[in-house]
Design a protein around this motif. Structure first.
Motif, PDB file in Angstrom:
ATOM      1  N   LEU A  95       0.835  -1.200   0.000  1.00 15.15           N
ATOM      2  CA  LEU A  95       0.000   0.000   0.000  1.00 15.15           C
ATOM      3  C   LEU A  95       0.866   1.245   0.000  1.00 15.15           C
ATOM      4  N   ASP A  96       0.402   2.247  -0.709  1.00 21.15           N
ATOM      5  CA  ASP A  96       1.058   3.558  -0.724  1.00 21.15           C
ATOM      6  C   ASP A  96      -0.026   4.623  -0.601  1.00 21.15           C
ATOM      7  N   THR A  97      -0.067   5.294   0.548  1.00 17.83           N
ATOM      8  CA  THR A  97      -1.078   6.330   0.794  1.00 17.83           C
ATOM      9  C   THR A  97      -0.495   7.740   0.700  1.00 17.83           C
ATOM     10  N   ARG A  98       0.759   7.860   0.278  1.00 13.06           N
ATOM     11  CA  ARG A  98       1.396   9.179   0.252  1.00 13.06           C
ATOM     12  C   ARG A  98       0.689  10.113  -0.729  1.00 13.06           C
ATOM     13  N   ARG A  99       0.829  11.390  -0.477  1.00 10.80           N
ATOM     14  CA  ARG A  99       0.116  12.396  -1.253  1.00 10.80           C
ATOM     15  C   ARG A  99       1.057  13.121  -2.202  1.00 10.80           C
ATOM     16  N   GLY A 100       0.447  13.779  -3.190  1.00 10.46           N
ATOM     17  CA  GLY A 100       1.205  14.599  -4.119  1.00 10.46           C
ATOM     18  C   GLY A 100       2.244  13.803  -4.882  1.00 10.46           C
ATOM     19  N   ASP A 101       3.407  14.421  -5.118  1.00  6.95           N
ATOM     20  CA  ASP A 101       4.430  13.744  -5.913  1.00  6.95           C
ATOM     21  C   ASP A 101       5.155  12.652  -5.129  1.00  6.95           C
ATOM     22  N   LYS A 102       4.793  12.454  -3.849  1.00  9.18           N
ATOM     23  CA  LYS A 102       5.381  11.361  -3.080  1.00  9.18           C
ATOM     24  C   LYS A 102       4.703  10.025  -3.386  1.00  9.18           C
ATOM     25  N   LEU A 103       3.469  10.074  -3.902  1.00  7.47           N
ATOM     26  CA  LEU A 103       2.780   8.850  -4.269  1.00  7.47           C
ATOM     27  C   LEU A 103       3.544   8.167  -5.407  1.00  7.47           C
ATOM     28  N   GLY A 104       3.897   6.917  -5.189  1.00  4.57           N
ATOM     29  CA  GLY A 104       4.640   6.192  -6.206  1.00  4.57           C
ATOM     30  C   GLY A 104       6.128   6.479  -6.209  1.00  4.57           C
ATOM     31  N   ALA A 105       6.625   7.162  -5.176  1.00  2.00           N
ATOM     32  CA  ALA A 105       8.069   7.388  -5.094  1.00  2.00           C
ATOM     33  C   ALA A 105       8.794   6.055  -4.976  1.00  2.00           C
ATOM     34  N   LYS A 106      10.055   6.036  -5.331  1.00  2.00           N
ATOM     35  CA  LYS A 106      10.807   4.796  -5.480  1.00  2.00           C
ATOM     36  C   LYS A 106      10.920   4.001  -4.187  1.00  2.00           C
ATOM     37  N   ASP A 107      11.173   4.667  -3.067  1.00  6.76           N
ATOM     38  CA  ASP A 107      11.500   3.964  -1.837  1.00  6.76           C
ATOM     39  C   ASP A 107      10.300   3.859  -0.903  1.00  6.76           C
ATOM     40  N   PHE A 108      10.276   2.801  -0.111  1.00  2.00           N
ATOM     41  CA  PHE A 108       9.298   2.673   0.963  1.00  2.00           C
ATOM     42  C   PHE A 108       9.595   3.716   2.043  1.00  2.00           C
ATOM     43  N   GLY A 109       8.555   4.182   2.699  1.00  2.00           N
ATOM     44  CA  GLY A 109       8.725   5.173   3.758  1.00  2.00           C
ATOM     45  C   GLY A 109       7.390   5.390   4.453  1.00  2.00           C
ATOM     46  N   PRO A 110       7.306   6.416   5.322  1.00  2.00           N
ATOM     47  CA  PRO A 110       6.042   6.704   6.004  1.00  2.00           C
ATOM     48  C   PRO A 110       4.892   6.857   5.017  1.00  2.00           C
ATOM     49  N   GLY A 111       3.791   6.218   5.323  1.00  2.00           N
ATOM     50  CA  GLY A 111       2.646   6.249   4.422  1.00  2.00           C
ATOM     51  C   GLY A 111       2.554   5.035   3.524  1.00  2.00           C
ATOM     52  N   THR A 112       3.590   4.185   3.532  1.00  2.00           N
ATOM     53  CA  THR A 112       3.574   2.956   2.739  1.00  2.00           C
ATOM     54  C   THR A 112       3.527   1.752   3.663  1.00  2.00           C
ATOM     55  N   LEU A 113       3.222   0.602   3.081  1.00  2.00           N
ATOM     56  CA  LEU A 113       3.184  -0.633   3.853  1.00  2.00           C
ATOM     57  C   LEU A 113       3.449  -1.817   2.945  1.00  2.00           C
ATOM     58  N   HIS A 114       4.245  -2.750   3.438  1.00  2.00           N
ATOM     59  CA  HIS A 114       4.356  -4.078   2.844  1.00  2.00           C
ATOM     60  C   HIS A 114       4.238  -5.053   3.999  1.00  2.00           C
ATOM     61  N   CYS A 115       3.131  -5.799   4.013  1.00  2.00           N
ATOM     62  CA  CYS A 115       2.904  -6.748   5.097  1.00  2.00           C
ATOM     63  C   CYS A 115       2.459  -8.082   4.525  1.00  2.00           C
ATOM     64  N   PHE A 116       2.484  -9.099   5.366  1.00  2.00           N
ATOM     65  CA  PHE A 116       2.079 -10.443   4.983  1.00  2.00           C
ATOM     66  C   PHE A 116       0.991 -10.909   5.947  1.00  2.00           C
ATOM     67  N   TYR A 117       0.017 -11.629   5.435  1.00  2.00           N
ATOM     68  CA  TYR A 117      -0.961 -12.236   6.337  1.00  2.00           C
ATOM     69  C   TYR A 117      -1.407 -13.590   5.790  1.00  2.00           C
ATOM     70  N   THR A 118      -1.753 -14.460   6.701  1.00  2.00           N
ATOM     71  CA  THR A 118      -2.255 -15.780   6.356  1.00  2.00           C
ATOM     72  C   THR A 118      -3.440 -16.108   7.246  1.00  2.00           C
ATOM     73  N   ALA A 119      -4.343 -16.911   6.719  1.00  5.53           N
ATOM     74  CA  ALA A 119      -5.487 -17.351   7.512  1.00  5.53           C
ATOM     75  C   ALA A 119      -5.141 -18.544   8.391  1.00  5.53           C
ATOM     76  N   PHE A 120      -3.938 -19.133   8.177  1.00  2.97           N
ATOM     77  CA  PHE A 120      -3.660 -20.442   8.746  1.00  2.97           C
ATOM     78  C   PHE A 120      -2.436 -20.490   9.657  1.00  2.97           C
TER      79      PHE A 120
END
Length: 349
Positions: free
Chosen positions: A108-133
């Protein structure tokens, strides 16, 4: 098979020269607002009006791989649903390897303006994993990726609910917007998103697929798909979203020139589609072959359309396959096109 996340070089045709120009990327999906509270019981029974993106279309083991991601939002949460065909729903991986089994990698990337889609992960972004099992039991687990960008980030209020079915499982993921204080959810806002489905066949991960991009998403939020929050899905907004709503797999026979296509029609449009037609068009825009194909419904609510085009009598070259879904009135619901190489055309002089 070792499918741990490799470093990937992202190559984009018509490369984005700056983060500002990244704002010009097209919207490729929608997230409608939930019309009623979701129960988070894992059953997906109250997800009316969700935007749905099928994945793993054309996989040779579709009955053990096919999936559909569902999307909704409200003022407090983002919701991701999953309907998955899986004969051995299992996760034997440890709590620090949630991606290594039947699981979802969520970006997920929730950053605003020209920060949306910026190259690096940072505040406002998320990479997480989840499983049901946990092993074969419904015991959900969630893990945030171990990156310096998330060192101080504490995921709060996220929740997973799931149930097993006769054909696989369904799952629901709730992510509170409060984890991203600089973002205010409202209709019209655009965010970056990616959903990666991981499959294990009862052991470690052996397969994966992506909704909008590729493993490039692991390296950079610039690869995420752009999706728009909307109050509800309007018919006209679906026309340019054929890649997500009509995911396509093509197989070309080389001994005898046939082209075979498989589409998993998104439940978002399935009830409105009266006709799905595939036209093979040459470089002079002349329709050379047409197939209305046939469709069948599989367990779990997956509708597969298959078409074929005999090409032995066509000159070698590059053709365009145009897929068009129309309603009872003949109006286009959505469409997409793909280039197809036929034979071995002579190089230009």
């Amino acid at each position: 098979m070792n499918l741990q996340r490799p470093l990937t070089v992202l190559i984009i045709i018509g490369a984005i020269a700056s983060s500002a120009s990244a704002q010009e990327k097209s919207v490729v999906g929608l997230i409608p607002k939930a019309q009623k509270p979701l129960k988070m019981d894992g059953k997906l029974t109250d997800w009316d009006g969700a935007f749905v993106t099928p994945v793993h279309v054309g996989h040779p083991d579709f009955a053990n791989r096919g999936g559909q991601f569902l999307y909704l939002w409200d003022d407090k949460n983002l919701y991701i649903g999953l309907r998955c065909l899986d004969q051995k729903p299992t996760h034997i991986g440890t709590d620090n390897q949630i991606w290594n089994g039947d699981a979802v990698e969520f970006y997920l990337d929730t950053r605003r303006g020209d920060k949306l889609g910026a190259k690096d992960f940072g505040p406002g972004t998320l990479h997480c994993f989840y499983t049901a099992f946990t092993k074969t039991d419904i015991k959900p687990r969630i893990q945030v990726r171990d990156l310096p960008a998330f060192k101080e980030f504490k995921l709060q209020g996220a929740e997973v609910g799931a149930v097993k079915t006769s054909w696989g499982y369904t799952a629901e993921f709730k992510l509170p917007w409060a984890n991203f204080p600089d973002f205010t959810p409202k209709a019209g806002e655009i965010i970056g998103i990616e959903c990666e489905l991981c499959s294990s066949d009862g052991g470690q991960r052996v397969d994966r697929t992506f909704v909008y991009s590729s493993p490039a998403a692991v390296d950079s939020p610039s690869a995420f798909g752009r999706v728009q929050l909307v109050d509800k899905i309007e018919a006209g907004a679906l026309k340019p979203l054929g890649r997500a709503l009509l995911p396509l797999s093509l197989t070309r026979s080389t001994n005898y020139a046939w082209l075979y296509g498989t589409v998993c029609v998104s439940p978002t449009i399935e009830g409105s589609v009266a006709k799905l037609e595939g036209r093979l068009v040459d470089d002079a825009s002349k329709v050379r072959k047409t197939s209305t194909g046939s469709k069948k419904t599989q367990d779990g609510g997956f509708t597969l359309w298959t078409g074929s085009w005999e090409m032995f009598d066509l000159a070698p070259g590059v053709y365009t396959l145009e897929l068009v879904a129309t309603d009872k009135a003949g109006e286009v619901i959505t469409s997409r096109s793909e280039k197809v190489l036929h034979g071995n055309p002579s190089p230009p002089k």
